[in-house]
Each structure stands twice: as C-alpha cells, then as structure tokens.
Design an enzyme around this catalytic site. Structure first.
Site, PDB file in Angstrom:
ATOM      1  N   ASP A 477       5.938  -2.946  -4.830  1.00  0.00           N
ATOM      2  CA  ASP A 477       5.184  -1.985  -4.002  1.00  0.00           C
ATOM      3  C   ASP A 477       4.125  -1.255  -4.810  1.00  0.00           C
ATOM      4  O   ASP A 477       3.093  -0.865  -4.285  1.00  0.00           O
ATOM      5  CB  ASP A 477       6.133  -0.983  -3.334  1.00  0.00           C
ATOM      6  CG  ASP A 477       6.980  -0.202  -4.338  1.00  0.00           C
ATOM      7  OD1 ASP A 477       7.125  -0.665  -5.489  1.00  0.00           O
ATOM      8  OD2 ASP A 477       7.500   0.862  -3.976  1.00  0.00           O
ATOM      9  N   ARG A 481       5.060   4.260 -10.683  1.00  0.00           N
ATOM     10  CA  ARG A 481       6.110   5.290 -10.632  1.00  0.00           C
ATOM     11  C   ARG A 481       7.497   4.645 -10.791  1.00  0.00           C
ATOM     12  O   ARG A 481       7.611   3.450 -11.033  1.00  0.00           O
ATOM     13  CB  ARG A 481       5.991   6.086  -9.336  1.00  0.00           C
ATOM     14  CG  ARG A 481       6.354   5.299  -8.112  1.00  0.00           C
ATOM     15  CD  ARG A 481       6.363   6.179  -6.867  1.00  0.00           C
ATOM     16  NE  ARG A 481       6.604   5.369  -5.701  1.00  0.00           N
ATOM     17  CZ  ARG A 481       5.919   5.476  -4.582  1.00  0.00           C
ATOM     18  NH1 ARG A 481       4.926   6.330  -4.461  1.00  0.00           N
ATOM     19  NH2 ARG A 481       6.227   4.713  -3.560  1.00  0.00           N
ATOM     20  N   ASP A 482       8.512   5.458 -10.627  1.00  0.00           N
ATOM     21  CA  ASP A 482       9.883   4.953 -10.852  1.00  0.00           C
ATOM     22  C   ASP A 482      10.367   4.148  -9.640  1.00  0.00           C
ATOM     23  O   ASP A 482      11.370   4.469  -9.029  1.00  0.00           O
ATOM     24  CB  ASP A 482      10.824   6.124 -11.128  1.00  0.00           C
ATOM     25  CG  ASP A 482      10.768   7.177 -10.021  1.00  0.00           C
ATOM     26  OD1 ASP A 482       9.968   7.005  -9.072  1.00  0.00           O
ATOM     27  OD2 ASP A 482      11.531   8.160 -10.096  1.00  0.00           O
ATOM     28  N   GLU A 483       9.609   3.113  -9.308  1.00  0.00           N
ATOM     29  CA  GLU A 483       9.971   2.301  -8.159  1.00  0.00           C
ATOM     30  C   GLU A 483       9.687   0.823  -8.475  1.00  0.00           C
ATOM     31  O   GLU A 483      10.568   0.110  -8.892  1.00  0.00           O
ATOM     32  CB  GLU A 483       9.225   2.794  -6.911  1.00  0.00           C
ATOM     33  CG  GLU A 483       9.963   2.388  -5.653  1.00  0.00           C
ATOM     34  CD  GLU A 483       9.669   3.245  -4.441  1.00  0.00           C
ATOM     35  OE1 GLU A 483       9.129   4.350  -4.581  1.00  0.00           O
ATOM     36  OE2 GLU A 483       9.981   2.784  -3.334  1.00  0.00           O
ATOM     37  N   ASP A 490       6.563  -3.669   3.123  1.00  0.00           N
ATOM     38  CA  ASP A 490       5.150  -3.803   2.739  1.00  0.00           C
ATOM     39  C   ASP A 490       4.682  -5.256   2.891  1.00  0.00           C
ATOM     40  O   ASP A 490       3.566  -5.535   3.308  1.00  0.00           O
ATOM     41  CB  ASP A 490       4.937  -3.374   1.286  1.00  0.00           C
ATOM     42  CG  ASP A 490       5.483  -1.987   0.996  1.00  0.00           C
ATOM     43  OD1 ASP A 490       6.440  -1.575   1.671  1.00  0.00           O
ATOM     44  OD2 ASP A 490       4.959  -1.322   0.100  1.00  0.00           O
ATOM     45  N   GLU A 761      -1.492   4.118  -1.439  1.00  0.00           N
ATOM     46  CA  GLU A 761      -0.300   4.047  -0.595  1.00  0.00           C
ATOM     47  C   GLU A 761      -0.479   4.807   0.709  1.00  0.00           C
ATOM     48  O   GLU A 761       0.124   4.482   1.716  1.00  0.00           O
ATOM     49  CB  GLU A 761       0.860   4.680  -1.372  1.00  0.00           C
ATOM     50  CG  GLU A 761       2.145   4.787  -0.626  1.00  0.00           C
ATOM     51  CD  GLU A 761       3.286   5.224  -1.519  1.00  0.00           C
ATOM     52  OE1 GLU A 761       3.016   5.936  -2.513  1.00  0.00           O
ATOM     53  OE2 GLU A 761       4.437   4.863  -1.233  1.00  0.00           O
ATOM     54  N   HIS A 779      -1.224   0.375  -4.340  1.00  0.00           N
ATOM     55  CA  HIS A 779      -0.164   0.018  -3.389  1.00  0.00           C
ATOM     56  C   HIS A 779      -0.731  -0.988  -2.392  1.00  0.00           C
ATOM     57  O   HIS A 779      -1.583  -0.639  -1.585  1.00  0.00           O
ATOM     58  CB  HIS A 779       0.243   1.306  -2.668  1.00  0.00           C
ATOM     59  CG  HIS A 779       1.711   1.472  -2.498  1.00  0.00           C
ATOM     60  ND1 HIS A 779       2.530   1.884  -3.510  1.00  0.00           N
ATOM     61  CD2 HIS A 779       2.525   1.291  -1.423  1.00  0.00           C
ATOM     62  CE1 HIS A 779       3.782   1.953  -3.060  1.00  0.00           C
ATOM     63  NE2 HIS A 779       3.794   1.589  -1.793  1.00  0.00           N
TER      64      HIS A 779
HETATM   65  C1  BGC Z   1       7.660   2.351  -0.965  1.00  0.00           C
HETATM   66  C2  BGC Z   1       6.986   1.740   0.210  1.00  0.00           C
HETATM   67  C3  BGC Z   1       8.058   1.307   1.141  1.00  0.00           C
HETATM   68  C4  BGC Z   1       8.766   2.522   1.588  1.00  0.00           C
HETATM   69  C5  BGC Z   1       9.775   2.297   2.657  1.00  0.00           C
HETATM   70  C6  BGC Z   1       8.343   3.581  -0.473  1.00  0.00           C
HETATM   71  O1  BGC Z   1       8.901   4.332  -1.462  1.00  0.00           O
HETATM   72  O2  BGC Z   1       6.782   2.580  -2.006  1.00  0.00           O
HETATM   73  O3  BGC Z   1       5.984   0.888  -0.082  1.00  0.00           O
HETATM   74  O4  BGC Z   1       7.668   0.507   2.177  1.00  0.00           O
HETATM   75  O5  BGC Z   1       9.252   3.271   0.528  1.00  0.00           O
HETATM   76  O6  BGC Z   1      10.678   3.316   2.841  1.00  0.00           O
END
Ligand code: BGC
Length: 916
Positions: A477, A481-483, A490, A761, A779
């Site tokens: 995504d 960041r911490d993801e 997406d 995003e 994003h």
């Molecule tokens: C992500 C998104 C995702 C969403 C859904 C976010 O934190 O970055 O791209 O679709 O959460 O809950």
C-alpha cells in the site's frame, strides 16, 4: 538447417520467425520447480495478417541434440493451434537440477512452416523437496543485529558447474570468496513462512576457484522479525543453503548448511540493528575484514566470537523456488539540491518520491556517527517532517571506521522518501555525498503513454512511480510508514493500471498464493492483507475483490489460464463464504472499509483510518456490489475452464444479487441508488446492473452531482476509478476529462500543484494534524486512473474472446482540448501501439498489431462531418460515402458503431487517416 537458423537471427522478408522464447514468463530461467513449465513465444514477420495455425516444440537435454532437431525430452509434433502463450510442457518427466534446451517452429495461415527459433533454455531446481539435504541453521546467541555464517572448503580439481540454492529469513546476503553473489536484495520475497518459503538459485561457477574457498552469509530480520520489540524466540533469523559442485570428472559434491561440516556462526556483525520500518545501524568498526574469505582467523583479535551454528526447525513452510522477479537496485537518483537549514543539518532533495535507500560517501574520524533520516515532506524551516511515518523510524546510522573514503548503503531495510536529512557528517557534504538507490521487484515495465496535455502526462508519470514504489515481492500500500502491506482493497482498483504498466504475471501469481495461504481452511474467508500480518482481519471486507480481479486481469492481459485453474476452488470457497454473509436476501451488510478515504467532507470524522470511512456511501451497497462482481467473475472463470453448469449457476447468482441490489438500493422515482451521491450511483453503472431504461437518468444524476461539486469528485479509493470510466463509456468523456484535469482540491492536479511526484493516499494535503495517521504520499490506490489513459485516451482494450491480446480493440476517446495521445504495451505477443493526432481537418491514427493477433480498430467519426469524410489507410481508400471500400491489405471489414468506423485487421502496422 544452418541457413534457416541464420535466417532466424536476421530480419526475414516474408518469413515469419518465432522469437523471444519465454519459459514461465522468464527468459532462460535458472532454478524453476514446476514439473510442467509453460512456454511462450512471439513471432516477427514482415507482412500483415500473420496468424499461427500450428506449432512444434522440441525440448532436449543438450544444445547439441537440439541443433540436430532432436527433442528427446519432448517433441510435441505438429500441433494444430494458434496458441503461443502458456503452452504446457508435455514431455518426459523433468529431472531435478537439469538444464533443458528448447526451440519452436510455427506454421502460418497459409500453411508455410517457419524455421526453428533460436534455442532457449531453462534449468530446474528441486522438483522434489526431498532433494533438500541442508538443515536450517541459526546463531547461538541471537542479537538484534544480524547473524553471519561462514564455511571454508577446498576445491582440488576442475569444475564444470556450481549452483547455490539458498534462502534466509528474514533476508540474506550470500557471499563467496569476498564478493556478493548475484544482484538480489531483500531476498527472498516475503511470504507467510509457515506456509511457503522461497529459495533462489545462483550460478556460482565463476565464484569458485581451485584451492580454498569460503562462503559467507549474513542474515537480516526482514518480515520474519519485523518487530524489533517482539520476543526474539519467535523469530530466530535462520538460513538454509545447499551448494552443488559438479566436477569435470563427473563427480558431484554437495555442501549443505549444518552443524557438522565446518560451519561457524557469529552474531558480532557490523549490522548492529536492522528493521524494515526503522532502518539499519552499521558500525564499520565492527567489520571483520576477510570473514567471507578463506584463511580468516576466527580467533583473531576483534574478529568476533564464532561458534558452531544452532540447528533449528525451520519456519515450517514448503520450500519453493522463487519464480517472481527478485527485488533489485533498479537505478540511481542524483539529488537535485542540498540545503543546510540548521547547523550540522543537511537536507537532500532527491526530486522524486521513491522507494529504496541512499548510498553515502564519507571520510572522517573513527567512531563518527552519521545519520540519515528519510521523509516525504519538509517542514517550513526546511527540515524533514516525519509525522506521517507513524512508528516507523526510517533512519539509517553509519559509524565510521576512519579509514579513508567509506561508502555505505544498507542491506536489510528500505524507505519511502523524497528527502534525506543528513546529520553528524564530518565536514561539509556536497551534492555527490548521497546517491538515491531505487529498489523494487525487478518486474519489466511494459507500458508507455503520453499526450498533448502536460498535466495528464505528469499524472501518468506520478502513477507509474507510485506503482513501481510499491512492488516489493507483494504489491504494497505504501513504502514509508509502519505498514507496507499487501492490502487487497487497494488492489481491487489499482491492478488494472498496474498490468498496463508492468508485466506482473509472476508477481501476481505469487501474491495469489499469498492470499490463498491466508484463507481460512474451513470457512474459505480470505484476509484484508496478504501475507496476513498485523492489520487487516479475516473475513476480508468484500472490497478485497482483487482476489478474483487479479486472475481475470492476468487472463485478459497475459493470457494466463493456470492462475484461474490453480485458484478456482479457493475462489469458489470465498464466494460461498460471501453467500453465507449475504444470506437469503442476497445483501451483504458486512462492511468495514467501503469506498475508503473519500474527501474529508464526505467521511465520518474520527472513523478508522483517520476518518477514512465514507459518511454517505452505504457500506452494504459497496459490499453487495462486489459480491455481484465476484459472481460475474466466477461465471467467467467457469466458462474459461469449460465448467458450463457452474457458469450458469454463477450467472443465476449474479442475477439474484442484481435484483436484490436494485430492490434494496434503487429508487425508481428519483433514479438514485442509496443517497444518490456519486459513489452510490456510479458503482451500479459500472457493474452494469442499472435497468436499461433508467441508465441515462442515473447518469444525469451523477453528472448533476459533479456539477454541484464544481466539477470535483466526492468518491473514495474504489469509485474514483469507476466514475472516470463510466462517464467515458457513457458518452461523457468531456466530464471525465474535466475531472482528470481538475487542478483544485480534490483532484490529482491538486496533488501536483502541491509538488507531488507520486500519488497520495488521500485527497487532502496532510503534513500534520488529525489526519496524519493516514497520510502516505506514495499510495497507488488513487493511481487507478492510470488505466484510463491506456484504455480510453490511447484506446487500447483487451478482448475476452482473445486473452493475452490475441484479439483486442483500439478505440480512442478524444476529449476537446486534446489533440494527440499515444500509448503502447509490450504484450505477450508483441507491441500493441496506438497513436493519434488531429487538427481541424484530419485525424491520423497509427496502430501496431502484433503477429498472431487480430484487432478491431475504431476510427472516430468527426461529429459535424455527417458522412462527408473519407478514411484511408496507408494512402488507400478504406471508407468513402458511408461505405467500406476495402482497398488496404490486412483490413478485412468495417462496421459503423457508436460514432466510430471500426475496421477488423490482422497483424501489422497501420496508418489511418480520416479527412473531412
Ligand atoms: C491502508 C490502505 C488500506 C486501508 C484499509 C490503510 O491503512 O494503507 O491502503 O486499504 O488501510 O483499511
């Protein structure tokens, strides 16, 4: 024979030649573990209308055999078929660790046989997992830094070939005799290691020498130990290695990772900390010079403590050869400026937001600590603003050893950034101190687009960058960041843009496996993210429809049937899980995401994702709409697989959902779905469920709402794709174009007006405050508009009847204000190109149709010319006074359709001219 081969290597007049041979989507792959690999080829030919009618494939154990036209492993014989993508190997069982050579010849539509192609090859790894003799090994003491292994061995005679098979969790770097092996970084690709672990194969023949040799391996934490606070016992970094050395005398020697045969491990590595999110700390003073070379003194002063390695159980997953393209350093970026906003603080602007890291050159005293902080935006004072990274530190630290010019780049982390803030640098750095390193899965870029509107070109550029910044063995995504997770949500809208811009056949196949790995075995429920980690739950929100959209796109774009076959039963399970959610009224009320992250004014303030839930669009409408979409796709899959009865069942299911949706959400008096906002009206139009007689009125409502919003969208991540496409398809490309080229908030143009080099995003420009928790500037989900450039402005469209572009349509839309557009895609059959240019008198269209493909090429009729126009191709008349005059070679027929004259053509390059 020799002449023929020679021909194949040169340009041949009037002869068609198979070229560009691929096995499992790769050129001469090394280390595949598929028992029946698939073959594909393209054809080049200097005439129009080339169609393959038959092929013959030979597979041999040696090039010598193949050169004598002997395919002792497989001689397919003459197979009557036009298929040149994904032909499944049908010969004798392949063996482990063998190289095979293959070639192909084809027959064309006139029955002429081509010469054989140039030979290609593929090499197997371990088709049978029992071939793995190595053991998983780890360091005795696990420190937060990294674990190193070494082993020396002697080679006493000539070798013919050597292969290293290796995996290491989270990441590994393999070294032999002091040098890094291969160019993979952040390897292996990320999977759920309890289910599947990918290993890579390296040709190390030239890395070895007669005499003493040494192997060195360094491990990083990667996704295996992504949390630095997590208990170490849960995620011991570990590796598995098997080196096969073949000697000229026919003997084979196998060196495996184990505890007995001379392996040593040390956790005294100069990488004292490493984390995907947080960055790396490298203390050059702790380097053990020569540790990866023979003769290293493990007992020497400051050489660390080396012990026998620990044998560990391994993560449990099935070992599979990594088929997807490895992550690599793709290119370098030079900073465009460096500023000095405060004493000792230097900020580099790379001019582009991207994923990767920075390489630094530095000279200074031993022990000097230099840090690099990575960020997407700056504060007004010119220093980096890292508020949107949440807990991710994105910080690399280098501690100098004090020995001349030192060059450092990290190994086991990556960042998403445009700016690098350098602190602690000894002296004054200059613009050459830092180089950006672009890092991603090394998938092939296959698309190109440009047009006469510079804003549109800039949006396209931002989309491509954003997409490429988010390909790290899973489609992530965001990279900062911490993801950095594979959110299915997406991908539901992003995937179509992505398949135009990159060849993602291998990466998506792998990600489909990731999704299936995360699927509930009994329930069939899939998860919101795959691999399943941290965020996202199970069952996934129905917006996670990318699970089915992927195989469909792979079928259409790459002609891939295997992905449908492989996942059909699992996709069925997911759809039946959805049926359970829907119950007897066919409405799914379960929604956690919906049309996510619409403009702030349309969202529920304080909802999850920093106010990302739509306050207006009913979640049930979105969820049920995707349930319908899934049923439609299942019916298509069933047809592709020849399961006619199931196709009918899914069509019936789709009909019932459609009826339920219309009964529940559609108001026939007002012609609105739900509350009548843009998303609620456009999604049913996109799905094609609006009753025929109401379509125009629903469209009118949609347009009124756009006008009411001063030509702005109010949609979230999903319906933004649909709004642009529906408007175009329904005759309002003018409105679609106005939305795409809008420059005030919310719009892509607004992002660019704020200096964006990637897609954000959310529609808001967020650098602080209450939305900061969800404010990635890199994003891809809103990059879904990228598909519109190809499909509508260039007009390149796939055709279900001819997967893999074996049939396609060129139908450009030409909004007022645009007088030129061009798009091209390197398809599995060859380059598809569409280029048009117009003035007040004429329109020129150039189209390339690859060999073995047919196209419907639609030339738009000038609105006010009313039959008073002519169309020529290559100077010859094709259409005059309302009739097909049919003089051009390769153009079979023409029909008038929706304001276009559409010609059916075979392969070739065409130049149409419409004059009025
Ligand atoms: C992500 C998104 C995702 C969403 C859904 C976010 O934190 O970055 O791209 O679709 O959460 O809950």
């Amino acid at each position: 024979m020799t002449d023929c081969l020679k021909n194949c290597e040169s340009t041949v007049i009037n002869e068609c030649v198979p070229v560009d041979l691929m096995c499992e989507y790769a050129t001469d792959p090394l280390g595949i573990d598929i028992a029946k690999p698939r073959f594909s080829w393209k054809t080049v030919c200097n005439r129009r209308g080339m169609k393959q009618t038959s092929y013959q494939i030979l597979v041999a154990k040696s090039l010598e055999m193949l050169e004598q036209d002997i395919g002792e492993m497989w001689d397919s014989g003459k197979v009557e078929s036009g298929i040149s993508i994904g032909v499944v190997y049908g010969g004798k069982p392949l063996e482990n660790r063998k190289c095979y050579w293959w070639k192909v010849r084809i027959w064309d539509e006139e029955g002429n046989v081509s010469c054989y192609s140039k030979a290609a090859k593929f090499e197997t790894a371990f088709l049978d997992a029992s071939e793995w003799k190595a053991q998983w090994i780890a360091c005795l003491i696990t420190k937060p830094g990294s674990c190193m292994f070494r082993r020396e061995f002697r080679i006493d005679r000539e070798i013919t070939q050597a292969r290293a098979y290796i995996t290491g969790l989270g990441y590994y770097e393999l070294r032999i005799n002091g040098n890094k092996v291969g160019d993979h970084v952040l390897d292996p690709g990320w999977t759920d290691y309890t289910k599947r672990v990918l290993y890579s194969t390296y040709d190390v023949t030239n890395n070895l020498k007669i005499g003493m040799n040494a192997i060195g391996v360094i491990l990083g934490n990667g996704w295996h130990c992504f949390s630095e606070t997590e208990e170490r016992s849960k995620c011991i970094p570990q590796m598995l290695l098997q080196l096969h050395i073949n000697y000229a005398d026919g003997e084979e020697e196998i060196i495996v990772s184990d505890r007995r045969s001379g392996w040593y491990a040390s956790s005294d590595s100069p990488i004292v900390q490493n984390s995907i999110y947080n960055g790396e700390t490298y203390d050059a003073r702790l380097e053990k010079t020569g540790w990866d070379m023979a003769g290293f003194d493990m007992n020497g002063k400051d050489q660390g403590s080396w012990d026998l390695p620990l044998i560990v159980e391994g993560p449990g997953g099935e070992l599979r050869a990594q088929a997807l393209e490895p992550i690599k350093v793709i290119s370098d970026i030079k900073p465009i400026r460096v500023t000095n906003p405060a004493p000792g603080i230097y900020v580099y602007d790379m001019g582009q937001n991207f994923a990767g890291w920075a390489k630094i050159r530095v000279k200074g005293d031993r022990g000097t600590v230099v840090t690099m902080k990575f960020a997407e935006v700056l504060y007004e004072d010119g220093t980096v603003n890292r508020e949107n990274l949440r807990t991710a530190r994105q910080l690399d630290t280098y501690i100098l050893k004090g020995e001349g010019v030192e060059v450092y780049e990290p190994r086991f982390t990556y960042h998403g950034f445009r700016y690098v803030q350098l602190e602690g640098f000894p002296g004054e750095p200059d613009i050459n101190t830092i180089t950006g390193r672009v890092v991603r899965s090394s998938v092939e870029p296959i698309g190109s687009f440009s047009c006469s509107n510079t804003l549109v070109n800039q949006i396209h550029r931002n989309v491509v960058w954003t997409e490429s910044n988010n390909l790290h063995s899973v489609p992530t995504d965001c990279p900062q960041r911490d993801e950095r997770l594979g959110w299915l949500n997406d991908m539901t809208v992003r995937a179509e843009e992505a398949v135009f811009n990159f060849n993602l056949a291998r990466l998506y196949s792998k990600w489909m496996d990731d999704i299936t790995d995360a699927q509930g075995e009994k329930t069939g429920a899939i998860t919101d993210v795959a691999p399943f980690i941290r965020y996202g739950g199970r069952p996934a929100d129905p917006v996670a429809s990318s699970y089915l959209i992927f195989p469909w796109l792979m079928y259409l774009h790459y002609g891939d049937i295997k992905v449908i076959e492989t996942h059909y039963e699992n996709m069925k399970k997911w759809v039946s899980y959805m049926s359970g959610l829907a119950g007897e009224d066919y409405i799914i009320n379960y929604s956690r995401i919906g049309d996510w992250a619409p403009p702030f004014a349309q969202a529920i303030e304080g909802s999850v994702g920093a106010s990302a839930i739509s306050a207006i669009t009913p979640g049930a409408l979105i969820s049920t709409g995707y349930y319908y979409y899934n049923a439609v796709l299942m019916a298509k899959f069933a047809k592709v697989l020849g399961r006619a009865e199931e196709a009918v069942e899914y069509e019936e299911l789709a009909d019932k959902i459609k009826e339920a949706m219309n009964n529940t959400f559609f108001d026939r008096d007002t012609n609105n779905y739900g509350p009548g906002n843009q998303a609620s009206n456009v999604f049913p139009l996109y799905l094609g469920i609006v009753p025929e007689e109401n379509k125009q009125a629903v469209l009118d409502n949609l347009i009124n709402d756009i006008v009411k919003n001063d030509t702005h969208i109010t949609t979230g991540n999903l319906c933004t794709k649909y709004i642009i496409e529906v408007l175009t398809e329904m005759g309002r490309v003018d409105v679609a174009y106005a939305l795409v080229t809008q420059t005030t908030y919310p719009s892509w143009g607004y992002m660019i007006s704020k200096g964006a080099t990637t897609i954000w995003e959310r529609w808001e420009y967020v650098t602080g405050g209450k939305l900061i928790e969800m404010a990635s500037h890199n994003h891809p989900m809103y990059g879904s508009v990228g598909a519109w450039f190809y499909k509508y402005l260039a007009g390149i469209n796939v055709n279900e009847e001819g997967p893999g572009f074996s049939k396609f349509t060129i139908k450009p839309y030409m909004p007022d204000g645009l007088d030129f557009a061009e798009g091209s895609v390197k398809t599995m059959l060859g380059v598809v190109l569409s280029r048009w240019k117009r003035n007040d008198k004429a329109l020129n269209m150039e189209v390339a149709v690859p060999c073995n493909s047919t196209a419907k090429i639609c030339v738009p009729v000038p609105g006010d010319a009313k039959g008073k126009f002519i169309i020529k191709e290559g100077g010859r008349s094709l259409w005059q006074e309302g009739k097909f005059t049919g003089n051009a070679a390769g153009v079979a027929k023409a029909i008038e359709e929706d304001g276009y004259i559409c010609f059916e053509t075979g392969s070739g390059e065409y130049h149409f001219e419409c004059i009025w």
